[in-house]
Design an enzyme around this catalytic site. Sequence first.
Site, PDB file in Angstrom:
ATOM      1  N   TYR A 132       0.838  -1.198   0.000  1.00  0.00           N
ATOM      2  CA  TYR A 132       0.000   0.000   0.000  1.00  0.00           C
ATOM      3  C   TYR A 132       0.874   1.250   0.000  1.00  0.00           C
ATOM      4  O   TYR A 132       0.666   2.184   0.767  1.00  0.00           O
ATOM      5  CB  TYR A 132      -0.904   0.009   1.235  1.00  0.00           C
ATOM      6  CG  TYR A 132      -1.895  -1.123   1.328  1.00  0.00           C
ATOM      7  CD1 TYR A 132      -2.337  -1.802   0.194  1.00  0.00           C
ATOM      8  CD2 TYR A 132      -2.408  -1.521   2.555  1.00  0.00           C
ATOM      9  CE1 TYR A 132      -3.259  -2.837   0.282  1.00  0.00           C
ATOM     10  CE2 TYR A 132      -3.337  -2.556   2.661  1.00  0.00           C
ATOM     11  CZ  TYR A 132      -3.758  -3.208   1.515  1.00  0.00           C
ATOM     12  OH  TYR A 132      -4.669  -4.228   1.613  1.00  0.00           O
ATOM     13  N   TRP A 149     -13.405 -11.521  -5.702  1.00  0.00           N
ATOM     14  CA  TRP A 149     -14.488 -12.084  -4.884  1.00  0.00           C
ATOM     15  C   TRP A 149     -15.852 -11.884  -5.532  1.00  0.00           C
ATOM     16  O   TRP A 149     -16.776 -12.646  -5.261  1.00  0.00           O
ATOM     17  CB  TRP A 149     -14.448 -11.512  -3.479  1.00  0.00           C
ATOM     18  CG  TRP A 149     -13.169 -11.839  -2.770  1.00  0.00           C
ATOM     19  CD1 TRP A 149     -12.355 -10.987  -2.079  1.00  0.00           C
ATOM     20  CD2 TRP A 149     -12.527 -13.127  -2.685  1.00  0.00           C
ATOM     21  NE1 TRP A 149     -11.263 -11.654  -1.582  1.00  0.00           N
ATOM     22  CE2 TRP A 149     -11.342 -12.965  -1.946  1.00  0.00           C
ATOM     23  CE3 TRP A 149     -12.847 -14.401  -3.167  1.00  0.00           C
ATOM     24  CZ2 TRP A 149     -10.475 -14.020  -1.686  1.00  0.00           C
ATOM     25  CZ3 TRP A 149     -11.972 -15.460  -2.915  1.00  0.00           C
ATOM     26  CH2 TRP A 149     -10.814 -15.263  -2.179  1.00  0.00           C
ATOM     27  N   ASP A 195      -9.620  -4.422   9.298  1.00  0.00           N
ATOM     28  CA  ASP A 195      -8.513  -4.095   8.407  1.00  0.00           C
ATOM     29  C   ASP A 195      -7.842  -2.811   8.879  1.00  0.00           C
ATOM     30  O   ASP A 195      -8.314  -2.154   9.817  1.00  0.00           O
ATOM     31  CB  ASP A 195      -8.994  -3.946   6.954  1.00  0.00           C
ATOM     32  CG  ASP A 195      -7.978  -4.507   5.951  1.00  0.00           C
ATOM     33  OD1 ASP A 195      -6.763  -4.245   6.137  1.00  0.00           O
ATOM     34  OD2 ASP A 195      -8.392  -5.202   5.006  1.00  0.00           O
ATOM     35  N   HIS A 240      -1.420 -17.000   2.941  1.00  0.00           N
ATOM     36  CA  HIS A 240      -0.420 -17.215   1.879  1.00  0.00           C
ATOM     37  C   HIS A 240       0.574 -16.061   1.767  1.00  0.00           C
ATOM     38  O   HIS A 240       1.586 -16.180   1.074  1.00  0.00           O
ATOM     39  CB  HIS A 240      -1.101 -17.502   0.537  1.00  0.00           C
ATOM     40  CG  HIS A 240      -1.633 -16.291  -0.165  1.00  0.00           C
ATOM     41  ND1 HIS A 240      -1.711 -16.191  -1.536  1.00  0.00           N
ATOM     42  CD2 HIS A 240      -2.118 -15.113   0.309  1.00  0.00           C
ATOM     43  CE1 HIS A 240      -2.219 -15.028  -1.878  1.00  0.00           C
ATOM     44  NE2 HIS A 240      -2.478 -14.360  -0.778  1.00  0.00           N
ATOM     45  N   ASP A 241       0.294 -14.953   2.443  1.00  0.00           N
ATOM     46  CA  ASP A 241       1.212 -13.815   2.442  1.00  0.00           C
ATOM     47  C   ASP A 241       2.390 -13.995   3.397  1.00  0.00           C
ATOM     48  O   ASP A 241       3.359 -13.236   3.324  1.00  0.00           O
ATOM     49  CB  ASP A 241       0.481 -12.533   2.860  1.00  0.00           C
ATOM     50  CG  ASP A 241      -0.467 -12.010   1.807  1.00  0.00           C
ATOM     51  OD1 ASP A 241      -0.287 -12.331   0.622  1.00  0.00           O
ATOM     52  OD2 ASP A 241      -1.403 -11.274   2.168  1.00  0.00           O
ATOM     53  N   ASN A 287       4.552 -16.134  -7.428  1.00  0.00           N
ATOM     54  CA  ASN A 287       4.143 -14.735  -7.236  1.00  0.00           C
ATOM     55  C   ASN A 287       4.264 -14.321  -5.772  1.00  0.00           C
ATOM     56  O   ASN A 287       4.625 -13.191  -5.463  1.00  0.00           O
ATOM     57  CB  ASN A 287       2.712 -14.522  -7.719  1.00  0.00           C
ATOM     58  CG  ASN A 287       2.351 -13.059  -7.764  1.00  0.00           C
ATOM     59  OD1 ASN A 287       3.038 -12.262  -8.395  1.00  0.00           O
ATOM     60  ND2 ASN A 287       1.284 -12.680  -7.080  1.00  0.00           N
TER      61      ASN A 287
END
Length: 332
Positions: A132, A149, A195, A240-241, A287
């Site tokens: 970000y 999504w 978040d 997965h990050d 990736n």
Amino acid sequence: MEGFLISKTVFSSCELGVFDVLLASERPLSAEEISQAIGASLDGTQRLLSACTGLQLLNTHQDKGRVFYSNTEQASVYLTRSSPVSLYQSIQYSSRTIYLCWHYLTDAVREGRNQYEKAFGVTSNDLFQALYRSDEEMLKFMQLMNSIWNICGKDVVTAFDLSPFKIICDLGGCSGALAKQCTSAYPECRVTIFDLPKVVHTSREHFVTEADQRISFHEGDFFKDPLPKADLYILARILHDWTDERCIELLSRVYKACKPGGAVFLVEALLHEDGSGPVTVQLYSLNMLVQTEGKERTAAQYAALLAAVGFTDIQHRLTGKIYDAVLGHKET
């Protein structure tokens, strides 16, 4: 090489607005009309249109010796900006961000770490500060997740029956698109999106409206701040990050906050247990190397992470699409 050329052809066609122009025209257009509408050279436009025709993204029509072009159904549905299930933003993010990271794939393999510093000149000590790195980049990422999504969300939230869970917390819920899929599939549930403050602000401004009455927000960093109490915690494309150690750190916090009898719901692209595929997930794992600290995993590997912090009765479901689901329970 051909795959690279195909993807860049699609990227450029979307960026120039070829499919948008043809959708708006409501009639087939000539190469001259399209080149004028997108502000491009006639020769370049003709070559691009020819390639898009070969890729079956455009139809051609002959009239009095002249060639006219129109969108195929797939192009209108997925490649125009106005479509409800448009992949336009995903394509733009791939073109302008992911491709720049992948330029340094060789370095990522040698070094075993992401390539934000080389690609964008920003440190990746804080992963999401890099992801970000500007308001514009954050919005692009959120638009990417929103498009994913909108297309795949229903499949994953219905992979298991989540109706017993009335209070749901979507950790890293981003644009709120998956939260909307939950409230649509399960009318009795309420979803809190947890978040970062700037993500919440952007989501409220661009994605979640007052009409979404069963969706609320909670600002914070899920590694540092208290998590809202909930029956179910959704972690969609979160683990997965991160490294295994960081996953266990986060899942431990989720387990402590989870109500007895509650559960955690993971949405991830699952590798086959022997690692032999699917090839899409293998590429996603590369990736993750160039962009994050994490990797793609098998269902058994996610189950091991969940079991390590105390979750039991761990199951997974394959959706037959890109993303799959893993559900683990906290005993009463």
